[in-house]
Design an enzyme around this catalytic site. Structure first.
Site, PDB file in Angstrom:
ATOM      1  N   TYR A 168      -3.935   7.597  -2.012  1.00  0.00           N
ATOM      2  CA  TYR A 168      -2.776   6.734  -1.695  1.00  0.00           C
ATOM      3  C   TYR A 168      -1.499   7.574  -1.725  1.00  0.00           C
ATOM      4  O   TYR A 168      -0.687   7.505  -0.796  1.00  0.00           O
ATOM      5  CB  TYR A 168      -2.697   5.589  -2.704  1.00  0.00           C
ATOM      6  CG  TYR A 168      -1.547   4.633  -2.454  1.00  0.00           C
ATOM      7  CD1 TYR A 168      -1.672   3.586  -1.541  1.00  0.00           C
ATOM      8  CD2 TYR A 168      -0.335   4.774  -3.130  1.00  0.00           C
ATOM      9  CE1 TYR A 168      -0.612   2.702  -1.302  1.00  0.00           C
ATOM     10  CE2 TYR A 168       0.723   3.903  -2.898  1.00  0.00           C
ATOM     11  CZ  TYR A 168       0.582   2.869  -1.994  1.00  0.00           C
ATOM     12  OH  TYR A 168       1.634   2.010  -1.763  1.00  0.00           O
ATOM     13  N   LYS A 172       1.051   8.447   1.539  1.00  0.00           N
ATOM     14  CA  LYS A 172       2.473   8.131   1.642  1.00  0.00           C
ATOM     15  C   LYS A 172       3.294   9.412   1.847  1.00  0.00           C
ATOM     16  O   LYS A 172       4.329   9.382   2.527  1.00  0.00           O
ATOM     17  CB  LYS A 172       2.935   7.346   0.417  1.00  0.00           C
ATOM     18  CG  LYS A 172       2.276   5.968   0.284  1.00  0.00           C
ATOM     19  CD  LYS A 172       2.490   5.094   1.519  1.00  0.00           C
ATOM     20  CE  LYS A 172       2.032   3.652   1.313  1.00  0.00           C
ATOM     21  NZ  LYS A 172       2.188   2.811   2.500  1.00  0.00           N
TER      22      LYS A 172
HETATM   23  P1  NDP Z   1      -0.600  -6.357   0.012  1.00  0.00           P
HETATM   24  O1  NDP Z   1      -1.909  -5.803  -0.401  1.00  0.00           O
HETATM   25  O2  NDP Z   1      -0.056  -7.546  -0.682  1.00  0.00           O
HETATM   26  O3  NDP Z   1      -0.598  -6.654   1.589  1.00  0.00           O
HETATM   27  C1  NDP Z   1      -1.034  -5.655   2.466  1.00  0.00           C
HETATM   28  C2  NDP Z   1      -0.905  -6.167   3.876  1.00  0.00           C
HETATM   29  O4  NDP Z   1      -1.376  -5.138   4.760  1.00  0.00           O
HETATM   30  C3  NDP Z   1      -1.745  -7.414   4.119  1.00  0.00           C
HETATM   31  O5  NDP Z   1      -1.038  -8.315   4.952  1.00  0.00           O
HETATM   32  C4  NDP Z   1      -2.959  -6.848   4.849  1.00  0.00           C
HETATM   33  O6  NDP Z   1      -3.589  -7.756   5.724  1.00  0.00           O
HETATM   34  C5  NDP Z   1      -2.293  -5.742   5.650  1.00  0.00           C
HETATM   35  N1  NDP Z   1      -3.276  -4.834   6.214  1.00  0.00           N
HETATM   36  C6  NDP Z   1      -4.142  -4.016   5.577  1.00  0.00           C
HETATM   37  N2  NDP Z   1      -4.931  -3.394   6.466  1.00  0.00           N
HETATM   38  C7  NDP Z   1      -4.557  -3.834   7.695  1.00  0.00           C
HETATM   39  C8  NDP Z   1      -4.999  -3.596   9.011  1.00  0.00           C
HETATM   40  N3  NDP Z   1      -6.027  -2.764   9.284  1.00  0.00           N
HETATM   41  N4  NDP Z   1      -4.363  -4.212  10.040  1.00  0.00           N
HETATM   42  C9  NDP Z   1      -3.336  -5.059   9.810  1.00  0.00           C
HETATM   43  N5  NDP Z   1      -2.894  -5.369   8.576  1.00  0.00           N
HETATM   44  C10 NDP Z   1      -3.503  -4.752   7.532  1.00  0.00           C
HETATM   45  O7  NDP Z   1       0.415  -5.123  -0.102  1.00  0.00           O
HETATM   46  P2  NDP Z   1       1.992  -5.041  -0.333  1.00  0.00           P
HETATM   47  O8  NDP Z   1       2.674  -6.173   0.310  1.00  0.00           O
HETATM   48  O9  NDP Z   1       2.227  -4.743  -1.758  1.00  0.00           O
HETATM   49  O10 NDP Z   1       2.298  -3.670   0.447  1.00  0.00           O
HETATM   50  C11 NDP Z   1       2.980  -3.602   1.693  1.00  0.00           C
HETATM   51  C12 NDP Z   1       3.345  -2.152   1.910  1.00  0.00           C
HETATM   52  O11 NDP Z   1       4.191  -1.698   0.841  1.00  0.00           O
HETATM   53  C13 NDP Z   1       2.137  -1.201   1.914  1.00  0.00           C
HETATM   54  O12 NDP Z   1       2.315  -0.208   2.891  1.00  0.00           O
HETATM   55  C14 NDP Z   1       2.178  -0.596   0.517  1.00  0.00           C
HETATM   56  O13 NDP Z   1       1.553   0.648   0.459  1.00  0.00           O
HETATM   57  C15 NDP Z   1       3.683  -0.500   0.288  1.00  0.00           C
HETATM   58  N6  NDP Z   1       4.086  -0.398  -1.100  1.00  0.00           N
HETATM   59  C16 NDP Z   1       3.852  -1.427  -1.983  1.00  0.00           C
HETATM   60  C17 NDP Z   1       4.284  -1.309  -3.294  1.00  0.00           C
HETATM   61  C18 NDP Z   1       4.091  -2.408  -4.278  1.00  0.00           C
HETATM   62  O14 NDP Z   1       4.509  -2.234  -5.449  1.00  0.00           O
HETATM   63  N7  NDP Z   1       3.495  -3.535  -3.922  1.00  0.00           N
HETATM   64  C19 NDP Z   1       4.972  -0.097  -3.790  1.00  0.00           C
HETATM   65  C20 NDP Z   1       5.153   0.913  -2.788  1.00  0.00           C
HETATM   66  C21 NDP Z   1       4.738   0.755  -1.491  1.00  0.00           C
HETATM   67  P3  NDP Z   1      -4.848  -8.695   5.253  1.00  0.00           P
HETATM   68  O15 NDP Z   1      -4.215  -9.891   4.566  1.00  0.00           O
HETATM   69  O16 NDP Z   1      -5.534  -9.007   6.529  1.00  0.00           O
HETATM   70  O17 NDP Z   1      -5.680  -7.880   4.320  1.00  0.00           O
END
Ligand code: NDP
Length: 245
Positions: A168, A172
């Protein structure tokens, strides 16, 4: 075709977590926002809910790891809007087991992490670039993480060492590097390309744990999506604060 005063945005991975909130906040600021989700039903259901609140939101099926799905999404945006003003590459996965040592994480986890967090992000950006070039002020926001900071990982006093998820972290770091490459390529155009850390947010990715609420976790993405022509390109920030690469 959309009128030229209305901005058109697309947010990937927008059916839950930070992506869903980013859609809500962009739409609340008057941007016509495409809520792109891997599962069509989930995207349609959330879009209908936001539309019922009076927000300009449209559902779009987009599995970022599927080349056909990307092509169909590009075709749809081309036909309906003819351009794209804002692309927020938010979809991401965290697949490793934090209970394992970094050296014990599986190669399968490495591959799948890079498939979504890196290769799919690059593929989506490449596919939508012709539509972004049709905008007079396009913005690309890549949702990265402070865990992609090599400077912090090289500092043994940093508490970033508590996160034992090397694939991961590396994914990033790759997103950050790609952001710089693309920002440099596009430096003479109106397109600005930036990468953000959303904060440590209480989403499913963290099992609901985190330091800030989802509403606050969308702010960095929204801020960079809406920067003016005097805003940065090739930056890595959290709520406007510059982060170390
Ligand atoms: P979640 O796990 O809550 O949501 C992830 C989202 O990405 C879901 O909507 C999921 O869809 C979607 N997704 C995953 N794979 C695919 C795919 N192949 N095609 C389309 N959509 C996809 O994560 P967060 O909201 O926490 O994270 C959002 C972003 O922020 C990410 O890039 C994460 O790395 C980044 N981030 C988050 C942090 C945190 O503290 N939460 C900290 C730093 C960065 P589905 O519902 O279909 O699975």
């Amino acid at each position: 075709m959309s009128n030229h005063n209305e901005k058109i945005a697309l947010v990937t991975g927008a059916t839950r977590g930070i992506g869903a909130e980013t859609v809500r906040q962009l739409a609340q600021s008057g941007v016509h926002t495409l809520l792109a989700g891997r599962k069509r039903e989930a995207a349609v259901a959330l879009a209908l809910k936001l539309q019922a609140e009076g927000l300009p939101v449209e559902a779009l099926q987009l599995d970022v790891t599927d080349a056909d799905s990307i092509a169909i999404a590009v075709e749809h945006v081309t036909e309906r809007h003819g351009r794209l003003d804002i692309l927020v590459n938010n979809a991401g996965v965290l697949l490793e087991d934090p209970a394992l040592a970094p050296s014990a994480q599986s190669l399968d986890a490495w591959r799948s992490t890079f498939d979504t967090n890196v290769f799919a992000l690059v593929a989506v950006t490449q596919a939508f670039l012709p539509l972004l070039k049709k905008s007079n002020a396009a913005r690309i926001v890549n949702v990265s993480s402070v865990l992609g900071s090599q400077t912090l990982h090289a500092d043994p006093t940093s508490d970033i060492w508590d996160f034992k998820i090397p694939a991961y972290n590396a994914s990033k770091a790759a997103v950050n590097s790609w952001t710089l490459s693309l920002a440099y390529e596009l430096r003479a155009t109106p397109i600005k390309v930036n990468t953000v850390h959303p904060g440590y947010v209480k989403t499913d990715m963290n099992g609901g744990e985190g330091e800030i609420e989802i509403a606050d976790g969308a702010r960095s993405s929204v801020q960079m999506a809406l920067i003016g022509s005097d805003g940065p390109t090739g930056s890595f920030t959290y709520l406007g604060e510059v982060l170390p690469w």
